[in-house]
Design a protein around this motif. Sequence first.
Motif, PDB file in Angstrom:
ATOM      1  N   LEU A 105       0.830  -1.238  -0.085  1.00 45.00           N
ATOM      2  CA  LEU A 105      -0.062   0.024   0.041  1.00 45.00           C
ATOM      3  C   LEU A 105       1.057   1.223  -0.079  1.00 45.00           C
ATOM      4  CD1 LEU A 105      -2.448  -1.014   2.712  1.00 45.00           C
ATOM      5  CD2 LEU A 105      -2.921  -1.115   0.254  1.00 45.00           C
ATOM      6  N   ASP A 106       0.616   2.403  -0.805  1.00 41.28           N
ATOM      7  CA  ASP A 106       1.119   3.561  -0.888  1.00 41.28           C
ATOM      8  C   ASP A 106      -0.020   4.648  -0.857  1.00 41.28           C
ATOM      9  OD1 ASP A 106       2.656   5.848  -1.544  1.00 41.28           O
ATOM     10  OD2 ASP A 106       4.218   4.572  -2.308  1.00 41.28           O
ATOM     11  N   TYR A 107       0.055   5.433   0.378  1.00 42.39           N
ATOM     12  CA  TYR A 107      -0.985   6.431   0.638  1.00 42.39           C
ATOM     13  C   TYR A 107      -0.272   7.713   0.228  1.00 42.39           C
ATOM     14  CZ  TYR A 107      -4.138   2.962   2.409  1.00 42.39           C
ATOM     15  OH  TYR A 107      -4.896   1.774   2.558  1.00 42.39           O
ATOM     16  N   HIS A 108       0.751   7.553  -0.100  1.00 42.63           N
ATOM     17  CA  HIS A 108       1.452   9.096  -0.407  1.00 42.63           C
ATOM     18  C   HIS A 108       1.122   9.623  -1.853  1.00 42.63           C
ATOM     19  CE1 HIS A 108       4.705  12.300   0.067  1.00 42.63           C
ATOM     20  NE2 HIS A 108       5.025  11.884  -1.326  1.00 42.63           N
ATOM     21  N   ASN A 133       5.350  -0.539   1.740  1.00 47.30           N
ATOM     22  CA  ASN A 133       4.167   0.216   2.738  1.00 47.30           C
ATOM     23  C   ASN A 133       4.877   1.765   2.943  1.00 47.30           C
ATOM     24  OD1 ASN A 133       2.741   0.954   4.961  1.00 47.30           O
ATOM     25  ND2 ASN A 133       3.956   0.195   6.351  1.00 47.30           N
ATOM     26  N   ARG A 134       4.079   2.468   2.550  1.00 52.04           N
ATOM     27  CA  ARG A 134       4.317   4.087   2.652  1.00 52.04           C
ATOM     28  C   ARG A 134       3.129   4.784   3.075  1.00 52.04           C
ATOM     29  NH1 ARG A 134       7.134   8.335  -1.760  1.00 52.04           N
ATOM     30  NH2 ARG A 134       7.458   9.752  -0.198  1.00 52.04           N
ATOM     31  N   GLU A 135       3.151   5.081   4.412  1.00 52.76           N
ATOM     32  CA  GLU A 135       2.103   5.986   5.045  1.00 52.76           C
ATOM     33  C   GLU A 135       0.644   5.107   5.126  1.00 52.76           C
ATOM     34  OE1 GLU A 135       1.798   9.700   3.146  1.00 52.76           O
ATOM     35  OE2 GLU A 135       3.881  10.035   3.130  1.00 52.76           O
ATOM     36  N   ALA A 136       0.861   3.754   5.283  1.00 50.39           N
ATOM     37  CA  ALA A 136      -0.386   2.724   5.525  1.00 50.39           C
ATOM     38  C   ALA A 136      -0.324   1.973   6.467  1.00 50.39           C
ATOM     39  CB  ALA A 136      -0.685   2.455   3.823  1.00 50.39           C
ATOM     40  N   THR A 137       0.607   2.081   7.282  1.00 49.25           N
ATOM     41  CA  THR A 137       0.834   0.817   8.182  1.00 49.25           C
ATOM     42  C   THR A 137      -0.380   0.169   8.700  1.00 49.25           C
ATOM     43  OG1 THR A 137       3.079   1.761   8.736  1.00 49.25           O
ATOM     44  CG2 THR A 137       2.094   0.064  10.302  1.00 49.25           C
ATOM     45  N   GLU A 138      -1.053   0.733   9.368  1.00 52.91           N
ATOM     46  CA  GLU A 138      -2.394   0.254   9.807  1.00 52.91           C
ATOM     47  C   GLU A 138      -3.274  -0.646   9.107  1.00 52.91           C
ATOM     48  OE1 GLU A 138      -6.426   1.435  12.336  1.00 52.91           O
ATOM     49  OE2 GLU A 138      -4.882   2.745  12.232  1.00 52.91           O
ATOM     50  N   ASP A 139      -3.433  -0.128   7.841  1.00 57.61           N
ATOM     51  CA  ASP A 139      -4.211  -0.984   6.840  1.00 57.61           C
ATOM     52  C   ASP A 139      -3.492  -2.038   6.114  1.00 57.61           C
ATOM     53  OD1 ASP A 139      -6.648   0.696   6.994  1.00 57.61           O
ATOM     54  OD2 ASP A 139      -6.243   1.662   5.067  1.00 57.61           O
ATOM     55  N   CYS A 140      -2.138  -1.951   6.078  1.00 53.11           N
ATOM     56  CA  CYS A 140      -1.236  -2.923   5.659  1.00 53.11           C
ATOM     57  C   CYS A 140      -1.004  -4.149   6.435  1.00 53.11           C
ATOM     58  CB  CYS A 140       0.058  -2.274   5.363  1.00 53.11           C
ATOM     59  SG  CYS A 140       1.087  -3.219   4.286  1.00 53.11           S
ATOM     60  N   ALA A 152      -1.247 -13.884   5.686  1.00 46.94           N
ATOM     61  CA  ALA A 152      -0.124 -13.821   5.115  1.00 46.94           C
ATOM     62  C   ALA A 152       1.076 -14.623   5.788  1.00 46.94           C
ATOM     63  CB  ALA A 152       0.607 -12.577   4.835  1.00 46.94           C
ATOM     64  N   GLU A 153       0.890 -14.774   6.931  1.00 47.76           N
ATOM     65  CA  GLU A 153       2.100 -15.506   7.710  1.00 47.76           C
ATOM     66  C   GLU A 153       2.231 -17.106   7.186  1.00 47.76           C
ATOM     67  OE1 GLU A 153      -1.983 -16.777   9.486  1.00 47.76           O
ATOM     68  OE2 GLU A 153      -0.970 -14.943   9.059  1.00 47.76           O
ATOM     69  N   GLU A 154       1.367 -17.628   6.340  1.00 46.77           N
ATOM     70  CA  GLU A 154       1.263 -18.932   6.025  1.00 46.77           C
ATOM     71  C   GLU A 154       2.561 -18.997   4.980  1.00 46.77           C
ATOM     72  OE1 GLU A 154      -2.378 -20.349   4.343  1.00 46.77           O
ATOM     73  OE2 GLU A 154      -3.673 -19.601   5.876  1.00 46.77           O
ATOM     74  N   GLN A 159      -5.972  -0.216  -4.045  1.00 45.78           N
ATOM     75  CA  GLN A 159      -4.848  -0.620  -3.715  1.00 45.78           C
ATOM     76  C   GLN A 159      -4.985  -2.019  -2.631  1.00 45.78           C
ATOM     77  OE1 GLN A 159      -1.732   1.645  -2.245  1.00 45.78           O
ATOM     78  NE2 GLN A 159      -2.550   3.776  -3.321  1.00 45.78           N
ATOM     79  N   GLN A 160      -5.854  -1.846  -1.704  1.00 45.58           N
ATOM     80  CA  GLN A 160      -6.007  -2.880  -0.880  1.00 45.58           C
ATOM     81  C   GLN A 160      -6.687  -4.166  -1.397  1.00 45.58           C
ATOM     82  OE1 GLN A 160      -8.613  -1.159   2.289  1.00 45.58           O
ATOM     83  NE2 GLN A 160      -7.601   0.410   2.677  1.00 45.58           N
ATOM     84  N   GLU A 161      -7.544  -4.056  -2.418  1.00 43.47           N
ATOM     85  CA  GLU A 161      -7.977  -5.259  -3.285  1.00 43.47           C
ATOM     86  C   GLU A 161      -6.735  -6.055  -3.649  1.00 43.47           C
ATOM     87  OE1 GLU A 161     -10.625  -8.164  -4.449  1.00 43.47           O
ATOM     88  OE2 GLU A 161     -10.696  -6.673  -2.831  1.00 43.47           O
ATOM     89  N   LEU A 162      -5.731  -5.214  -4.336  1.00 41.96           N
ATOM     90  CA  LEU A 162      -4.903  -5.636  -5.537  1.00 41.96           C
ATOM     91  C   LEU A 162      -3.789  -6.402  -4.265  1.00 41.96           C
ATOM     92  CD1 LEU A 162      -3.631  -6.481  -8.086  1.00 41.96           C
ATOM     93  CD2 LEU A 162      -2.248  -4.216  -8.012  1.00 41.96           C
ATOM     94  N   LEU A 163      -3.674  -5.715  -3.229  1.00 39.57           N
ATOM     95  CA  LEU A 163      -2.814  -6.398  -2.309  1.00 39.57           C
ATOM     96  C   LEU A 163      -3.433  -7.858  -1.775  1.00 39.57           C
ATOM     97  CD1 LEU A 163      -0.549  -6.533   0.048  1.00 39.57           C
ATOM     98  CD2 LEU A 163      -1.992  -5.218   1.232  1.00 39.57           C
TER      99      LEU A 163
END
Length: 256
Positions: free
Chosen positions: A95-98, A129-136, A145-147, A107-111
């Motif tokens: 995610l890049d919210y800059h 990850n740019r300016e999107a830590t919480e959502d990421c 994703a830990e799998e 972006q979220q759907e593609l991630l």
Amino acid sequence: MFIDTHVHLNAEQYEDDLSEVINRALAADVKEMVVVGFDQQTIIRAMELIEEYDFLYAAIGWHPVDAIDCTEEDLQWIEKLAAHPKVVAIGETGLDYHWDKSPKDVQQELLRKQVQLAKRVNLPIVIHNREATEDCVRILREEHAEEVGGVMHCFSGSVETAKICIKMNFMISLGGPITFKNAKKPKEVATAIPLQYLMIETDAPYLAPHPNRGKRNEPSLVPLVAEEIARLKGLPVEEVARKTTENAHRFFKIKA
């Protein structure tokens, strides 16, 4: 020996002198590099480079800034290419919210789709990850994703965020900004996070380390990142080189 775990040798900035750039890297004991493709053009070039050079590997995915341009056909193409034995990760995605080229929901759907893709092909994920830590972090958790695990590329977050990511089976990769005088957070992360969870990168041609800041970056400069981590941890640079290389080999399943 060093491994640059995130470099864009497929960038137009290297069109005129790529062989010299690679030779300088090898001379600096940077013996392996992971070339990152993040759209059609750069993925095609990354695949060409891994065929040409034995010591190059590829990570392929779709960058969040350009998420709006990515089609289902593009994702199917990436999934097919991921079968290549020298493709070692999916990404960079994230995610890049800059920048506002691609809406946040796109972006979220593609991630999500690329995390799902990574799980299907059983490869780790490279996260931008740019300016999107919480959502990421939230999306990575929701998609489990830990799998397959992943790496937080060119990490600029806090020690607390780094620890959260490590608990999700992610590595923390540090780049040129750690050498900047005012880079408080990366220095804190390098100091606090155990070496077993760290990798090093350049993100070249971007983010050249001090004293080359503002110039074109290249993989021969990744030892400067290792030197700063060694200084902060009070370790020999050889130990940082050895351990981050071992980490990268294990993470990307590269046989030494």
